[in-house]
Design a protein around this motif. Structure first.
Motif, PDB file in Angstrom:
ATOM      1  N   TYR A 345     -65.481  27.812 -51.008  1.00 10.94           N
ATOM      2  CA  TYR A 345     -64.315  28.646 -51.293  1.00 10.94           C
ATOM      3  C   TYR A 345     -63.587  28.987 -49.998  1.00 10.94           C
ATOM      4  O   TYR A 345     -64.210  29.265 -48.976  1.00 10.94           O
ATOM      5  N   GLY A 346     -62.264  28.981 -50.055  1.00 11.72           N
ATOM      6  CA  GLY A 346     -61.466  29.395 -48.904  1.00 11.72           C
ATOM      7  C   GLY A 346     -60.137  28.675 -48.841  1.00 11.72           C
ATOM      8  O   GLY A 346     -60.101  27.439 -48.865  1.00 11.72           O
ATOM      9  N   GLY A 347     -59.057  29.435 -48.775  1.00 11.64           N
ATOM     10  CA  GLY A 347     -57.735  28.830 -48.721  1.00 11.64           C
ATOM     11  C   GLY A 347     -57.425  28.202 -47.378  1.00 11.64           C
ATOM     12  O   GLY A 347     -56.929  27.069 -47.296  1.00 11.64           O
ATOM     13  N   SER A 348     -57.716  28.930 -46.296  1.00  4.91           N
ATOM     14  CA  SER A 348     -57.441  28.402 -44.954  1.00  4.91           C
ATOM     15  C   SER A 348     -58.221  27.124 -44.706  1.00  4.91           C
ATOM     16  O   SER A 348     -57.696  26.136 -44.183  1.00  4.91           O
ATOM     17  N   SER A 349     -59.495  27.128 -45.094  1.00  6.94           N
ATOM     18  CA  SER A 349     -60.337  25.955 -44.889  1.00  6.94           C
ATOM     19  C   SER A 349     -59.825  24.762 -45.686  1.00  6.94           C
ATOM     20  O   SER A 349     -59.699  23.653 -45.154  1.00  6.94           O
ATOM     21  N   ALA A 350     -59.520  24.979 -46.963  1.00  7.13           N
ATOM     22  CA  ALA A 350     -59.062  23.877 -47.812  1.00  7.13           C
ATOM     23  C   ALA A 350     -57.780  23.253 -47.272  1.00  7.13           C
ATOM     24  O   ALA A 350     -57.639  22.025 -47.218  1.00  7.13           O
ATOM     25  N   MET A 351     -56.840  24.089 -46.839  1.00 11.02           N
ATOM     26  CA  MET A 351     -55.556  23.562 -46.373  1.00 11.02           C
ATOM     27  C   MET A 351     -55.673  22.896 -45.005  1.00 11.02           C
ATOM     28  O   MET A 351     -55.027  21.884 -44.742  1.00 11.02           O
ATOM     29  N   SER A 352     -56.516  23.449 -44.122  1.00  8.66           N
ATOM     30  CA  SER A 352     -56.670  22.825 -42.803  1.00  8.66           C
ATOM     31  C   SER A 352     -57.398  21.488 -42.911  1.00  8.66           C
ATOM     32  O   SER A 352     -57.045  20.524 -42.218  1.00  8.66           O
ATOM     33  N   VAL A 353     -58.405  21.419 -43.781  1.00  9.30           N
ATOM     34  CA  VAL A 353     -59.103  20.146 -43.989  1.00  9.30           C
ATOM     35  C   VAL A 353     -58.167  19.131 -44.635  1.00  9.30           C
ATOM     36  O   VAL A 353     -58.184  17.941 -44.288  1.00  9.30           O
ATOM     37  N   ALA A 354     -57.345  19.594 -45.584  1.00 12.90           N
ATOM     38  CA  ALA A 354     -56.363  18.694 -46.200  1.00 12.90           C
ATOM     39  C   ALA A 354     -55.385  18.162 -45.160  1.00 12.90           C
ATOM     40  O   ALA A 354     -55.011  16.986 -45.179  1.00 12.90           O
ATOM     41  N   LEU A 355     -54.974  19.021 -44.241  1.00 12.05           N
ATOM     42  CA  LEU A 355     -54.091  18.597 -43.154  1.00 12.05           C
ATOM     43  C   LEU A 355     -54.778  17.541 -42.299  1.00 12.05           C
ATOM     44  O   LEU A 355     -54.167  16.534 -41.906  1.00 12.05           O
ATOM     45  N   THR A 356     -56.065  17.743 -42.021  1.00 12.72           N
ATOM     46  CA  THR A 356     -56.833  16.780 -41.232  1.00 12.72           C
ATOM     47  C   THR A 356     -56.874  15.414 -41.892  1.00 12.72           C
ATOM     48  O   THR A 356     -56.557  14.393 -41.270  1.00 12.72           O
ATOM     49  N   ILE A 357     -57.275  15.379 -43.158  1.00 14.27           N
ATOM     50  CA  ILE A 357     -57.402  14.098 -43.857  1.00 14.27           C
ATOM     51  C   ILE A 357     -56.040  13.461 -44.094  1.00 14.27           C
ATOM     52  O   ILE A 357     -55.886  12.237 -44.017  1.00 14.27           O
ATOM     53  N   GLY A 358     -55.025  14.280 -44.360  1.00 17.04           N
ATOM     54  CA  GLY A 358     -53.683  13.732 -44.509  1.00 17.04           C
ATOM     55  C   GLY A 358     -53.226  13.022 -43.244  1.00 17.04           C
ATOM     56  O   GLY A 358     -52.631  11.937 -43.298  1.00 17.04           O
ATOM     57  N   MET A 359     -53.496  13.627 -42.086  1.00 14.25           N
ATOM     58  CA  MET A 359     -53.144  12.997 -40.810  1.00 14.25           C
ATOM     59  C   MET A 359     -53.929  11.704 -40.601  1.00 14.25           C
ATOM     60  O   MET A 359     -53.371  10.695 -40.134  1.00 14.25           O
TER      61      MET A 359
END
Length: 388
Positions: A345-359
């Protein structure tokens, strides 16, 4: 589907033909596990704190849906777009991390979060992917502009981040960012003597943190000496894995979620082990390993320094975060409050990891009509142009 036709020349069609489908599928699998384990772990935690039973579930549904959109949206960016996102993201994340020292929410003696409507944000989470891209660009520019001080600028940016994270304090995040930075310096060709020196400095910094920060001292002592301090959380997590066995007790039949306050976050892997067993835990590990190894293998065909440095840094941070969460849950390393990517659970974590994989997906896309030697290379102004 017409949009997936081989002759479709739309932006989505070109993206679909060039993106790594295996990595994209792995991300989908992890998000699916995130939904399943949140349904299992979060209701008990919510009831225990007096909140609505479905509060965490509804929030995580929104977080993971947004994360999936970020992965797809960022993966459509060009290399130039990734560079711009890395620069802007680094500036915003550094400024927001500095803001936490003044207006941040203090939890357990640390100021790492900024309160927003419906959620709190941990800006340092976004430092990992954005700083990896920024560092890669600075280091790669040394090969384009003869007297460009890329190494010094990268070290200067790292120094600013070091001071900010130490002041919060967030030693775990600092360790991850430092490891990513050192791995990029190694890939960039740093002299092995200097690599050994950097490793020695990291060890010395770890020893200093042990003596200077009480929470670090406590965690290391409890890890090294089973008879020292409170071991309730880690003992409960280990019993959960034992209760789960090979096939698990079954969905909803676990007990660890009723006992641990962070069963939906830091110890969600223990919930998976108890309810779904060893085989599912090994499958989750295999999915994470597939993302990391596949990205690194794709780099073997690349000769663009920026792409190699950025992607290696991004997947190092992603893989290290997953390892720290699972290893601390299994008591292989001292406990550290770090989320399991896409699952905890976690919004910051989910979005930062998504940013990582998107890059990662954006940088490793196959450019149609370009051979390996004619891929886009950065010019002195940081723009991208195809070689003749």
């Amino acid at each position: 589907m017409a949009t997936l036709s081989r002759i479709d020349n739309s932006r989505f069609g070109r993206w679909w033909r060039s993106v790594d489908h295996v990595t994209l599928a792995c991300v989908g699998v992890l998000i699916g596990f995130g939904y399943i384990l949140m349904l299992a772990a979060s209701p008990s935690v919510a009831v225990r704190i007096g909140a609505s039973r479905n509060m965490f579930i509804f929030k995580q549904v929104a977080f993971l849906a947004l994360a999936g959109g970020i992965v797809i949206g960022v993966s459509m960016l060009s290399r130039k777009g990734v560079v711009r996102l890395g620069f802007i993201g680094s500036a915003v994340a550094i400024a927001a991390t500095a803001l936490t020292l003044v207006h941040g929410i203090e939890i357990k003696g640390a100021r790492r979060w900024i309160a927003l409507p419906m959620m709190s944000v941990q800006p340092s989470e976004f430092l990992k992917p954005c700083f990896a891209v920024l560092t890669a660009w600075l280091l790669s520019q040394r090969r384009v502009r003869k007297y460009f001080p890329g190494m010094l600028l990268a070290i200067g940016c790292f120094g600013v981040i070091l001071v900010l994270l130490k002041s919060q304090p967030d030693i775990g995040m600092l360790t991850v960012v430092t490891t990513v930075f050192m791995s990029q310096l190694f890939v960039d060709g740093l002299n092995l003597v200097l690599v050994a020196g950097c490793a020695g400095l990291m060890v010395a910094a770890g020893v200093a943190a042990y003596f200077l920060f009480p929470h670090v001292h406590s965690r290391v002592e409890r890890f090294l000496h089973p008879n020292v301090g409170d071991h309730y959380q880690i003992d409960t997590a280990l019993r959960a894995f034992g209760n789960g066995g090979l096939m698990g007790r079954g969905p909803g039949e676990g007990r660890v979620k009723d006992l641990l306050p962070d069963a939906h976050a830091d110890f969600v892997f223990a919930v998976a082990g108890e309810e779904y067993g060893l085989l599912i835990c090994l499958f989750i590990i295999a999915v994470f390993a597939t993302i990391v190894v596949r990205a690194l293998l794709r780099l073997l065909r690349e000769d663009d320094p920026f792409l190699v440095l950025a992607t290696s840094g991004l997947v190092t941070g992603f893989g290290l975060q997953a390892f720290v969460n699972m290893a601390s849950t299994l008591h292989l390393i001292p406990t550290k409050g770090m989320t399991l990517p896409f699952i905890s659970y976690g919004g910051s974590s989910a979005m930062s990891v998504a940013l990582t994989i998107g890059m990662v997906l954006a940088l490793t896309r196959q450019r149609v009509g370009q051979s390996r030697l004619s891929r886009s290379l950065p010019d002195a102004a940081g723009t991208w142009k195809a070689a003749a």
